[in-house]
Design an enzyme around this catalytic site. Structure first.
Site, PDB file in Angstrom:
ATOM      1  N   CYS A  19     -27.715  32.751 -39.025  1.00  0.00           N
ATOM      2  CA  CYS A  19     -28.773  31.747 -38.964  1.00  0.00           C
ATOM      3  C   CYS A  19     -28.202  30.366 -39.256  1.00  0.00           C
ATOM      4  O   CYS A  19     -27.022  30.234 -39.524  1.00  0.00           O
ATOM      5  CB  CYS A  19     -29.855  32.077 -39.975  1.00  0.00           C
ATOM      6  SG  CYS A  19     -29.187  32.145 -41.627  1.00  0.00           S
ATOM      7  N   CYS A  22     -26.161  29.810 -42.328  1.00  0.00           N
ATOM      8  CA  CYS A  22     -24.775  30.261 -42.225  1.00  0.00           C
ATOM      9  C   CYS A  22     -23.900  29.173 -41.618  1.00  0.00           C
ATOM     10  O   CYS A  22     -22.833  28.862 -42.139  1.00  0.00           O
ATOM     11  CB  CYS A  22     -24.675  31.492 -41.326  1.00  0.00           C
ATOM     12  SG  CYS A  22     -25.496  32.929 -41.962  1.00  0.00           S
ATOM     13  N   ASP A 437     -33.865  16.339  -4.714  1.00  0.00           N
ATOM     14  CA  ASP A 437     -32.977  15.332  -4.157  1.00  0.00           C
ATOM     15  C   ASP A 437     -32.651  15.773  -2.727  1.00  0.00           C
ATOM     16  O   ASP A 437     -32.806  16.939  -2.395  1.00  0.00           O
ATOM     17  CB  ASP A 437     -31.728  15.296  -5.048  1.00  0.00           C
ATOM     18  CG  ASP A 437     -30.561  14.641  -4.376  1.00  0.00           C
ATOM     19  OD1 ASP A 437     -30.714  13.488  -3.981  1.00  0.00           O
ATOM     20  OD2 ASP A 437     -29.514  15.294  -4.260  1.00  0.00           O
ATOM     21  N   ASP A 618     -27.911  16.932  -7.414  1.00  0.00           N
ATOM     22  CA  ASP A 618     -26.488  17.256  -7.442  1.00  0.00           C
ATOM     23  C   ASP A 618     -25.605  16.054  -7.724  1.00  0.00           C
ATOM     24  O   ASP A 618     -24.419  16.206  -7.942  1.00  0.00           O
ATOM     25  CB  ASP A 618     -26.080  17.850  -6.099  1.00  0.00           C
ATOM     26  CG  ASP A 618     -26.042  16.787  -5.024  1.00  0.00           C
ATOM     27  OD1 ASP A 618     -26.981  15.962  -4.990  1.00  0.00           O
ATOM     28  OD2 ASP A 618     -25.079  16.754  -4.251  1.00  0.00           O
ATOM     29  N   ASP A 622     -28.601  11.496  -9.882  1.00  0.00           N
ATOM     30  CA  ASP A 622     -29.695  12.374 -10.306  1.00  0.00           C
ATOM     31  C   ASP A 622     -29.645  12.666 -11.809  1.00  0.00           C
ATOM     32  O   ASP A 622     -30.576  13.236 -12.367  1.00  0.00           O
ATOM     33  CB  ASP A 622     -29.623  13.721  -9.558  1.00  0.00           C
ATOM     34  CG  ASP A 622     -29.674  13.530  -8.062  1.00  0.00           C
ATOM     35  OD1 ASP A 622     -30.504  12.727  -7.608  1.00  0.00           O
ATOM     36  OD2 ASP A 622     -28.872  14.166  -7.347  1.00  0.00           O
TER      37      ASP A 622
HETATM   38  P1  ADP Z   1     -29.493  11.087  -2.579  1.00  0.00           P
HETATM   39  O1  ADP Z   1     -28.619  12.189  -3.073  1.00  0.00           O
HETATM   40  O2  ADP Z   1     -30.656  10.822  -3.423  1.00  0.00           O
HETATM   41  O3  ADP Z   1     -29.869  11.280  -1.159  1.00  0.00           O
HETATM   42  P2  ADP Z   1     -27.125   9.406  -2.508  1.00  0.00           P
HETATM   43  O4  ADP Z   1     -26.321   9.752  -3.715  1.00  0.00           O
HETATM   44  O5  ADP Z   1     -26.675  10.030  -1.234  1.00  0.00           O
HETATM   45  O6  ADP Z   1     -28.662   9.702  -2.739  1.00  0.00           O
HETATM   46  O7  ADP Z   1     -27.095   7.814  -2.382  1.00  0.00           O
HETATM   47  C1  ADP Z   1     -27.988   7.075  -1.554  1.00  0.00           C
HETATM   48  C2  ADP Z   1     -27.294   6.202  -0.547  1.00  0.00           C
HETATM   49  O8  ADP Z   1     -26.352   5.348  -1.176  1.00  0.00           O
HETATM   50  C3  ADP Z   1     -26.511   6.989   0.452  1.00  0.00           C
HETATM   51  O9  ADP Z   1     -27.288   7.376   1.542  1.00  0.00           O
HETATM   52  C4  ADP Z   1     -25.422   6.015   0.862  1.00  0.00           C
HETATM   53  O10 ADP Z   1     -25.881   5.188   1.878  1.00  0.00           O
HETATM   54  C5  ADP Z   1     -25.203   5.185  -0.369  1.00  0.00           C
HETATM   55  N1  ADP Z   1     -24.013   5.599  -1.148  1.00  0.00           N
HETATM   56  C6  ADP Z   1     -23.977   5.991  -2.429  1.00  0.00           C
HETATM   57  N2  ADP Z   1     -22.723   6.256  -2.832  1.00  0.00           N
HETATM   58  C7  ADP Z   1     -21.934   6.036  -1.783  1.00  0.00           C
HETATM   59  C8  ADP Z   1     -20.517   6.142  -1.544  1.00  0.00           C
HETATM   60  N3  ADP Z   1     -19.647   6.512  -2.478  1.00  0.00           N
HETATM   61  N4  ADP Z   1     -20.074   5.841  -0.325  1.00  0.00           N
HETATM   62  C9  ADP Z   1     -20.927   5.472   0.645  1.00  0.00           C
HETATM   63  N5  ADP Z   1     -22.235   5.352   0.492  1.00  0.00           N
HETATM   64  C10 ADP Z   1     -22.763   5.618  -0.701  1.00  0.00           C
HETATM   65 MG    MG Z   2     -27.604  13.992  -3.938  1.00  0.00          MG
END
Ligand code: ADP
Ligand code: MG
Length: 727
Positions: A19, A22, A437, A618, A622
């Site tokens: 617990c 401990c 997402d 992911d 997020d």
């Molecule tokens: P979600 O997962 O919510 O769809 P994203 O992580 O894909 O969102 O990000 C949203 C937008 O931002 C993408 O559609 C892209 O246009 C832009 N973006 C984000 N990070 C990058 C990256 N490393 N290179 C290019 N575009 C990016």
């Molecule tokens: Mg995503």
């Protein structure tokens, strides 16, 4: 926290804690040791993290833990877990081998009046073996608790078994009291059976979790003279330079050689505020890089850190407790002393007021199918004392939550789910809204470029900037640019959900979300994700990227609907591609162009409206929403930061696993409640009867066996619950 090169970090396991008292005692013992600068003991993972000066040896730490009453082990291999299992099995076989024949003899004697020669001697001898050999761990547990002035389940088992055994001795040496030696043996048999079943289920769940964890690639980006290569973590040698992108887990202990970034070390130290790391800072393998790319010189070989990190995850997944369990624990804390006091009080009452009490309970007794063996005040006192202890022996109570949870962990890992936070099991059952997402969650997260256009200079910039990003879109872009000239940007920065920017010779470059300098005239790329390259705010090129929807997405959305959970989609992507994905997935309600903080606000707004919200995602963007949601579910293929922020991880398969998780959580919560109610109701009815002296200790023992069996069988119903029932 302590820095400096001399300090040594220890990560080891502690056994025997039952617990929070401990774990606090063990932690205090470590902290008091001279030379120890920091110590933290985690009860659920049974582990300790210590920072100490180099003259503190392993022996010193081990004896500190030992003096507090627990055991410390530096590495725990699977063999040890297996050995523990094998031992549980051996003791169970031993106790059954001696206990079952003895119980049979007792029934022959009791029910058919068969005269068994040397029965009293047998009872004493077998009792001694069953209690003090097979049950030594229980006695040890009770002893440790007593030494620290508290009681636990072991206390009650030890006292009742011991008291029963003592009656056999006392009656043998001539006291005029009934002997209940066999009851003590039966208590041990039942207790060890429960323990064994729990160990079995636990072992099986651990195997499944390990199998799930090995599904994921565990690789480090090793920087060589010409490029970056992915190497299995186990194969990384000391002094190798590795690159860690933002959102990734630092694979190995080491020292930063380039970059500045916040690092979250909570997995190891429990401290959740990110720590700023710059050149020369030490980093711990298993911690998370939050903001910017880092280069790290490895200090150890990869194998050590990798294994301990994995074991931590397994233990975390196994050791987690649901709030109901905490409630059960709190009840046991008062339950055990209360029962002991009640048993003693009833014994005293019988001794003092035998004639009047026996007159009172006579009508009740005549309803019972057995004769009252208690003819004298002493025998009546012993009779009620033992029956009360036996009946309350919390076998069922002790098994109620752990068994259900272990079955739940096993069932979850069978269908690819890793539960990191057991509280989620309880919260998930009430969820009525799921925020999903898009990229990587609804879609496969394996995007590919379908069309692109850019100047050479822009391509070099795109190549360099995206090399430092762990975003799935970055990988898609790199696969079409191929290897190009690496530009030396003064500073690069990635903004989650936005893109990456950097400065080169006073020019500001950006790659990411398209703005209005890009106009959609091309029908081919209408529903695609457009990533734009901009130089000083002016359009310099684009990549149109598509990511197919997962096979199971549409059916998963329907399944969630059937479970009473509405799905909505929130994505950082453009309106058009969001619309296309939502349509294909069968989601009516969606939001596009949201920034990471908007995802968080969406979750919080829905919570304020009274919804219990699941967030599934992911990406780095997020993470905040995953943490804020009632239950955060990350895709195992996603960024480590997302996985680390989630309560549940989908290690294989798509979002249809969310529905499985909900089903498992609903049945587990129901079964835990049923188990607890069953265990309590049984006590509430039986304890007064036992105190009144109308419950024969043997009958009490049978009732206890029945209630334990009910709890066990009920918990096994969780297995197989993930599948959709009927239709
Ligand atoms: P979600 O997962 O919510 O769809 P994203 O992580 O894909 O969102 O990000 C949203 C937008 O931002 C993408 O559609 C892209 O246009 C832009 N973006 C984000 N990070 C990058 C990256 N490393 N290179 C290019 N575009 C990016
Ligand atoms: Mg995503």
């Amino acid at each position: 926290m302590v820095d400096g090169e001399q300090s040594v970090k220890w990560n080891f396991r502690i056994f025997g804690m039952t617990c929070t008292t401990c774990s606090r005692l063990a932690e205090r013992a470590l902290k008091k040791t001279t030379g120890v600068e920091f110590a933290s003991v985690n009860l659920t993972t049974e582990s300790a993290f210590v920072i100490a000066s180099p003259d503190v040896t392993w022996d010193i730490l081990q004896s500190a833990v030992k003096n507090a009453g627990y055991e410390a082990a530096i590495t725990v291999t699977e063999d040890l877990e297996e050995a523990k299992n094998a031992e549980a099995k051996r003791t169970l076989i031993e106790v059954l081998a001696v206990g079952v024949p003895l119980s049979c003899l007792m029934y022959l004697k009791m029910l058919f009046g068969v005269n068994v020669p040397f029965y009293s001697e047998l009872e004493i001898a077998i009792g001694a073996v069953a209690l003090f050999r097979c049950g030594r761990k229980t006695f040890r547990g009770a002893w440790i608790a007593a030494a620290h002035c508290h009681t636990n389940m072991d206390t009650l088992i030890a006292i009742s078994a011991c008291a029963s055994w003592l009656t056999a001795i006392l009656s043998y040496v001539g006291f005029a009291i009934p002997s209940f030696g066999t009851v003590g043996v039966m208590i041990m048999m039942l207790h060890l059976t429960g323990r064994y079943i729990e160990a079995r289920l636990r072992g099986r769940a651990a195997k499944r979790i390990k199998a799930l964890l090995t599904l994921q690639p565990h690789e480090a980006r090793v920087i060589t003279e010409s490029s970056e290569i992915l190497v299995p973590i186990e194969a990384v040698k000391p002094d190798t330079i590795i690159a860690v992108k933002p959102g990734e887990r630092i694979p190995i202990d080491g020292v930063v050689t380039e970059g500045r970034s916040g690092v979250d070390e909570s997995l190891l130290t429990g401290e959740s505020m990110p720590v700023l790391k710059c050149e020369e800072s030490e980093v711990i393998g298993g911690s998370l890089n939050i903001n910017a790319p880092l280069k790290i010189r490895a200090a150890k070989t990869g194998e050590d850190t990798f294994l301990s990190g994995m074991l931590n995850l397994v233990r975390e997944a196994q050791g987690a407790k649901v709030p109901l369990q905490a409630l059960a624990d709190r009840i046991t804390i008062v339950f055990v002393p209360t029962i002991i006091a009640l048993a003693a009080a009833s014994a005293a009452a019988w001794l003092l007021f035998f004639p009047s009490l026996s007159r009172l309970t006579y009508p009740l007794l005549s309803l019972m199918p057995w004769d009252n063996a208690a003819q004298t005040p002493i025998s009546a006192a012993i009779y009620s004392f033992i029956a009360t202890l036996v009946i309350a022996c919390p076998c069922a109570l002790g098994l109620a939550t752990p068994l259900a949870l272990v079955a739940c962990t096993g069932e979850s890992s069978r269908c690819g789910l890793l539960i990191r936070n057991a509280e989620a099991v309880q919260t998930l059952k009430d969820a009525d809204l799921a925020v999903l997402d898009k990229t990587g969650t609804i879609t496969e997260g394996k995007p590919s470029v379908i069309k692109w256009e850019a100047t050479d200079e822009a391509l070099d910039a795109a190549y360099t900037l995206e090399s430092s990003s762990g975003h799935p879109l970055a990988a898609a872009i790199l696969s079409v640019t191929g290897k190009r000239k690496h530009l030396h940007f003064e500073e690069t920065e990635e903004t989650a959900g936005e893109g990456v920017c950097g400065t080169l010779d006073k020019d500001k470059w950006f790659i990411g979300r398209a703005d209005n300098t890009f106009s959609y005239t091309d029908l081919d790329i209408f529903a695609a994700t457009v990533v734009q390259i901009r130089k000083n705010g002016k359009h310099a090129g684009y990549f149109a990227i598509t990511d197919p929807i997962r096979d199971d997405t549409a059916s998963a959305v329907c399944e969630l609907n059937d479970l009473g959970i509405t799905a909505i989609m929130a994505t950082g992507d453009s309106q058009n591609s969001a619309k296309a994905a939502a349509f294909a997935a069968g989601i009516k309600n969606f939001r596009s162009g949201v920034r990471p903080e908007d995802k968080l606000t969406i979750v919080q707004d829905e919570q304020r409206k009274g919804h219990r919200v699941i967030m599934a995602g992911d990406g780095i963007n997020d993470a905040a929403a995953l943490k804020a949601a009632d239950v955060g579910i990350a895709m195992g293929t996603g960024m480590d930061l997302a996985v680390d922020s989630a309560d549940i991880v989908i290690m294989n398969g798509g979002i249809s696993r969310i529905a499985s998780a909900v089903r498992i959580s609903r049945i587990t919560s129901r079964i835990i409640k049923q188990n607890l109610v069953c265990a309590f109701v049984y006590n509430i009815i039986a304890v007064p009867l036992a105190m009144a002296g109308v419950l024969h200790p043997i009958a009490a023992e049978c009732a206890m066996a029945a209630s334990s069996l009910t709890v066990i069988l009920n918990s096994l119903r969780i297995i197989g619950s993930a599948e959709k029932r009927g239709g």
